[in-house]
Design an enzyme around this catalytic site. Sequence first.
Site, mmCIF file in Angstrom:
data_model
loop_
_atom_site.group_PDB
_atom_site.id
_atom_site.type_symbol
_atom_site.label_atom_id
_atom_site.label_comp_id
_atom_site.label_asym_id
_atom_site.label_seq_id
_atom_site.Cartn_x
_atom_site.Cartn_y
_atom_site.Cartn_z
ATOM 1 N N ARG A 52 2.137 12.602 1.176
ATOM 2 C CA ARG A 52 1.952 14.077 1.471
ATOM 3 C C ARG A 52 2.269 14.849 0.179
ATOM 4 N NH1 ARG A 52 6.092 16.184 5.964
ATOM 5 N NH2 ARG A 52 7.467 15.485 4.275
ATOM 6 N N ARG A 101 6.682 35.257 -18.169
ATOM 7 C CA ARG A 101 6.381 35.254 -16.591
ATOM 8 C C ARG A 101 4.938 35.812 -16.784
ATOM 9 N NH1 ARG A 101 6.273 39.833 -12.887
ATOM 10 N NH2 ARG A 101 6.677 38.899 -10.521
ATOM 11 N N LYS A 151 4.030 21.523 1.563
ATOM 12 C CA LYS A 151 5.357 21.599 1.521
ATOM 13 C C LYS A 151 5.857 22.282 0.353
ATOM 14 C CE LYS A 151 9.017 18.412 2.838
ATOM 15 N NZ LYS A 151 9.710 19.314 3.922
ATOM 16 N N GLU A 183 6.681 25.408 14.956
ATOM 17 C CA GLU A 183 7.472 24.316 14.714
ATOM 18 C C GLU A 183 8.846 24.826 14.462
ATOM 19 O OE1 GLU A 183 6.422 22.421 10.872
ATOM 20 O OE2 GLU A 183 5.607 24.329 9.954
HETATM 21 N N1 PDD Z 1 11.929 19.836 6.511
HETATM 22 N N2 PDD Z 1 8.243 21.222 9.585
HETATM 23 C C1 PDD Z 1 8.735 21.948 8.663
HETATM 24 C C2 PDD Z 1 8.578 23.530 8.440
HETATM 25 C C3 PDD Z 1 9.632 21.225 7.603
HETATM 26 O O1 PDD Z 1 10.429 21.720 6.715
HETATM 27 C C4 PDD Z 1 9.961 19.663 7.676
HETATM 28 C C5 PDD Z 1 10.701 18.850 7.044
HETATM 29 C C6 PDD Z 1 9.223 18.981 8.986
HETATM 30 C C7 PDD Z 1 9.557 17.669 9.311
HETATM 31 O O2 PDD Z 1 8.575 16.947 8.244
HETATM 32 P P1 PDD Z 1 9.276 15.434 7.891
HETATM 33 O O3 PDD Z 1 9.215 14.707 9.143
HETATM 34 O O4 PDD Z 1 8.367 14.833 7.137
HETATM 35 O O5 PDD Z 1 10.590 15.649 7.467
HETATM 36 C C8 PDD Z 1 8.562 19.997 9.843
HETATM 37 C C9 PDD Z 1 12.608 18.867 5.348
HETATM 38 C C10 PDD Z 1 13.324 17.995 5.926
HETATM 39 C C11 PDD Z 1 13.713 19.929 4.704
HETATM 40 O O6 PDD Z 1 13.068 20.874 4.452
HETATM 41 O O7 PDD Z 1 14.717 19.470 4.551
#
Ligand code: PDD
Length: 287
Positions: A52, A101, A151, A183
């Site tokens: 990912r 910047r 992410k 979510e």
């Molecule tokens: N967060 N959705 C969002 C918006 C997230 O930030 C996360 C993970 C998940 C779950 O993804 P995974 O199963 O791959 O951890 C879904 C992490 C844990 C964090 O920001 O700390």
Amino acid sequence: MTRTVYVNGDYLPETEAKVSIFDRAFLMGDGVYEVTSVLGGKLIDFAGHAKRLQRSLDELDMPAPCTMDELLEIHRELVKINEIDEGMVYLQVTRGAPDDRDFVFPDPETVKPTLVLFTQSKPGLADSPAAKKGIKVISIEDVRWGRRDIKTVQLLYPSMGKMMAKKAGADDAWMVEDGFVTEGTSNNAYFIKGNKIVTRALSNDILHGITRAAVLRFAREAQMEVEERNFTIEEAQQADEAFITSASTFVMPVVEIDGVSLGGGTPGPRAARLREIYLDESRKAAI
Ligand code: PDD
């Protein structure tokens, strides 16, 4: 105890680790991250997180700081040095620090990505009291940007969401867009009705959770039905059970949604069983 952290090739005491004020993540939120959990001193689903991460980098046209094998070695080294039994490894890659910047991306030939990793020790993570009690969630409007599948470190709205939940006496928030749950602030959201698990389908609207992929696989193997589709808060409130998944919470039962109790306010058997299976299987496959 002072942690040892990793910054751009060096293992340093946390107090000595430094990143430039011109770093693109600091000024523009121009960075991506991963959180990998550690159980019994081993990494859970590192391959999934590495894959990912590569996708996030590709989508943003950001160079990788090193190979995924090298990243694995750094994760393992930090877990070893900091004696992490249960907890997490946080990794962040940014587009680096140009000398001023500027909205325009810097030339990747001259500006190298910034790579930072640190560990978080969480004794009792697997045997969490919250998992026995379940958590309460509220719903909030999802006002994040349109590429939630990447992410990125742009976590201001999720932080605000956690604060809204806290203020309302709840533990977390589920975000809703056009009437449908996307979510949780930092997790994927599910409900269970009969033998069926319902969760939103993968798209740019949600993060493609690594825990989600594993849990849905285990659920299907356990002969549960899985339906990936849009759902409303009202539908989830009428469910038998609900839960969230993430690398830091695994499978966490949800016992209240916007003040409506599910299953008499205690975690149901299916979410509890899924947590058990997830933890057992993940420990077996940990590296
Ligand atoms: N967060 N959705 C969002 C918006 C997230 O930030 C996360 C993970 C998940 C779950 O993804 P995974 O199963 O791959 O951890 C879904 C992490 C844990 C964090 O920001 O700390």
